[in-house]
Motif scaffolding. Sequence first.
Motif, PDB file in Angstrom:
ATOM      1  N   HIS A 173       2.125  13.832 -13.659  1.00 61.79           N
ATOM      2  CA  HIS A 173       0.931  13.737 -14.513  1.00 61.79           C
ATOM      3  C   HIS A 173      -0.324  14.034 -13.679  1.00 61.79           C
ATOM      4  O   HIS A 173      -1.124  13.137 -13.411  1.00 61.79           O
ATOM      5  N   PRO A 174      -0.494  15.275 -13.254  1.00 60.09           N
ATOM      6  CA  PRO A 174      -1.596  15.602 -12.342  1.00 60.09           C
ATOM      7  C   PRO A 174      -2.988  15.259 -12.878  1.00 60.09           C
ATOM      8  O   PRO A 174      -3.868  14.867 -12.109  1.00 60.09           O
ATOM      9  N   GLU A 175      -3.198  15.393 -14.180  1.00 61.39           N
ATOM     10  CA  GLU A 175      -4.521  15.072 -14.739  1.00 61.39           C
ATOM     11  C   GLU A 175      -4.822  13.588 -14.608  1.00 61.39           C
ATOM     12  O   GLU A 175      -5.956  13.193 -14.331  1.00 61.39           O
ATOM     13  N   LEU A 176      -3.811  12.770 -14.796  1.00 57.93           N
ATOM     14  CA  LEU A 176      -3.977  11.329 -14.629  1.00 57.93           C
ATOM     15  C   LEU A 176      -4.239  10.994 -13.168  1.00 57.93           C
ATOM     16  O   LEU A 176      -5.115  10.191 -12.851  1.00 57.93           O
ATOM     17  N   ALA A 177      -3.487  11.619 -12.282  1.00 52.86           N
ATOM     18  CA  ALA A 177      -3.645  11.353 -10.841  1.00 52.86           C
ATOM     19  C   ALA A 177      -5.056  11.680 -10.359  1.00 52.86           C
ATOM     20  O   ALA A 177      -5.602  10.978  -9.505  1.00 52.86           O
ATOM     21  N   LYS A 178      -5.664  12.721 -10.923  1.00 47.42           N
ATOM     22  CA  LYS A 178      -7.027  13.098 -10.521  1.00 47.42           C
ATOM     23  C   LYS A 178      -8.053  12.037 -10.887  1.00 47.42           C
ATOM     24  O   LYS A 178      -9.110  11.965 -10.282  1.00 47.42           O
ATOM     25  N   MET A 195       0.825  -1.210   0.000  1.00 44.92           N
ATOM     26  CA  MET A 195       0.000   0.000   0.000  1.00 44.92           C
ATOM     27  C   MET A 195       0.860   1.261   0.000  1.00 44.92           C
ATOM     28  O   MET A 195       0.488   2.271  -0.597  1.00 44.92           O
ATOM     29  N   VAL A 196       2.005   1.202   0.644  1.00 49.27           N
ATOM     30  CA  VAL A 196       2.938   2.327   0.610  1.00 49.27           C
ATOM     31  C   VAL A 196       3.452   2.533  -0.819  1.00 49.27           C
ATOM     32  O   VAL A 196       3.580   3.665  -1.289  1.00 49.27           O
ATOM     33  N   LYS A 197       3.707   1.435  -1.526  1.00 50.10           N
ATOM     34  CA  LYS A 197       4.135   1.536  -2.923  1.00 50.10           C
ATOM     35  C   LYS A 197       3.082   2.249  -3.769  1.00 50.10           C
ATOM     36  O   LYS A 197       3.408   3.107  -4.594  1.00 50.10           O
ATOM     37  N   VAL A 198       1.821   1.906  -3.564  1.00 56.83           N
ATOM     38  CA  VAL A 198       0.743   2.569  -4.313  1.00 56.83           C
ATOM     39  C   VAL A 198       0.721   4.054  -3.966  1.00 56.83           C
ATOM     40  O   VAL A 198       0.532   4.904  -4.841  1.00 56.83           O
ATOM     41  N   GLY A 199       0.937   4.389  -2.702  1.00 57.08           N
ATOM     42  CA  GLY A 199       0.994   5.799  -2.299  1.00 57.08           C
ATOM     43  C   GLY A 199       2.111   6.548  -3.003  1.00 57.08           C
ATOM     44  O   GLY A 199       1.939   7.692  -3.431  1.00 57.08           O
ATOM     45  N   THR A 253       3.973  10.321  -7.273  1.00 60.09           N
ATOM     46  CA  THR A 253       4.711  10.525  -8.519  1.00 60.09           C
ATOM     47  C   THR A 253       3.774  10.996  -9.628  1.00 60.09           C
ATOM     48  O   THR A 253       4.095  11.921 -10.379  1.00 60.09           O
ATOM     49  N   LEU A 254       2.619  10.361  -9.724  1.00 59.12           N
ATOM     50  CA  LEU A 254       1.647  10.773 -10.739  1.00 59.12           C
ATOM     51  C   LEU A 254       1.157  12.192 -10.499  1.00 59.12           C
ATOM     52  O   LEU A 254       1.003  12.969 -11.439  1.00 59.12           O
ATOM     53  N   ALA A 255       0.900  12.532  -9.251  1.00 62.47           N
ATOM     54  CA  ALA A 255       0.430  13.890  -8.938  1.00 62.47           C
ATOM     55  C   ALA A 255       1.462  14.929  -9.353  1.00 62.47           C
ATOM     56  O   ALA A 255       1.110  16.015  -9.812  1.00 62.47           O
TER      57      ALA A 255
END
Length: 122
Positions: free
Chosen positions: A81-86, A67-71, A76-78
């Motif tokens: 690639h903020p649009e993807l992270a949203k 779960m930490v890896k997903v965080g 990284t995405l935020a």
Amino acid sequence: RRAVVRLRRSSLLALLRCCVAGKPAIGGEWSLIDLDGNLVTNRTFEGKWTLLYFGFARCPDICPSEMVKVGKVMDTLAEQHPELAKNLQPIFVSVDPARDSLKALKEYGKDFHPSYVFLTGS
């Protein structure tokens, strides 16, 4: 060699015909409860990609590290690639609803990325 391959293939097909009990029921409607006691359904996340993690609040090591890896991926995405992270929603679904009360999940959830949605139900 070809005869052996054909024999193995035909044996495998015969085994599959013999022992497969139909197609699995994938998809469909579902409903669970979030940490605030709200009903969450399959429609709640429409239009978003979901990262589903199935685990339990008393998981000693594998669940937390994954779960930490997903965080970290979400961070990284935020940043990159903020649009993807949203449009990406990490979701933790309890596989032990009898012991994973809302209180237990709230306490467990404090240690993980704030974008996680924690769900439980039966």
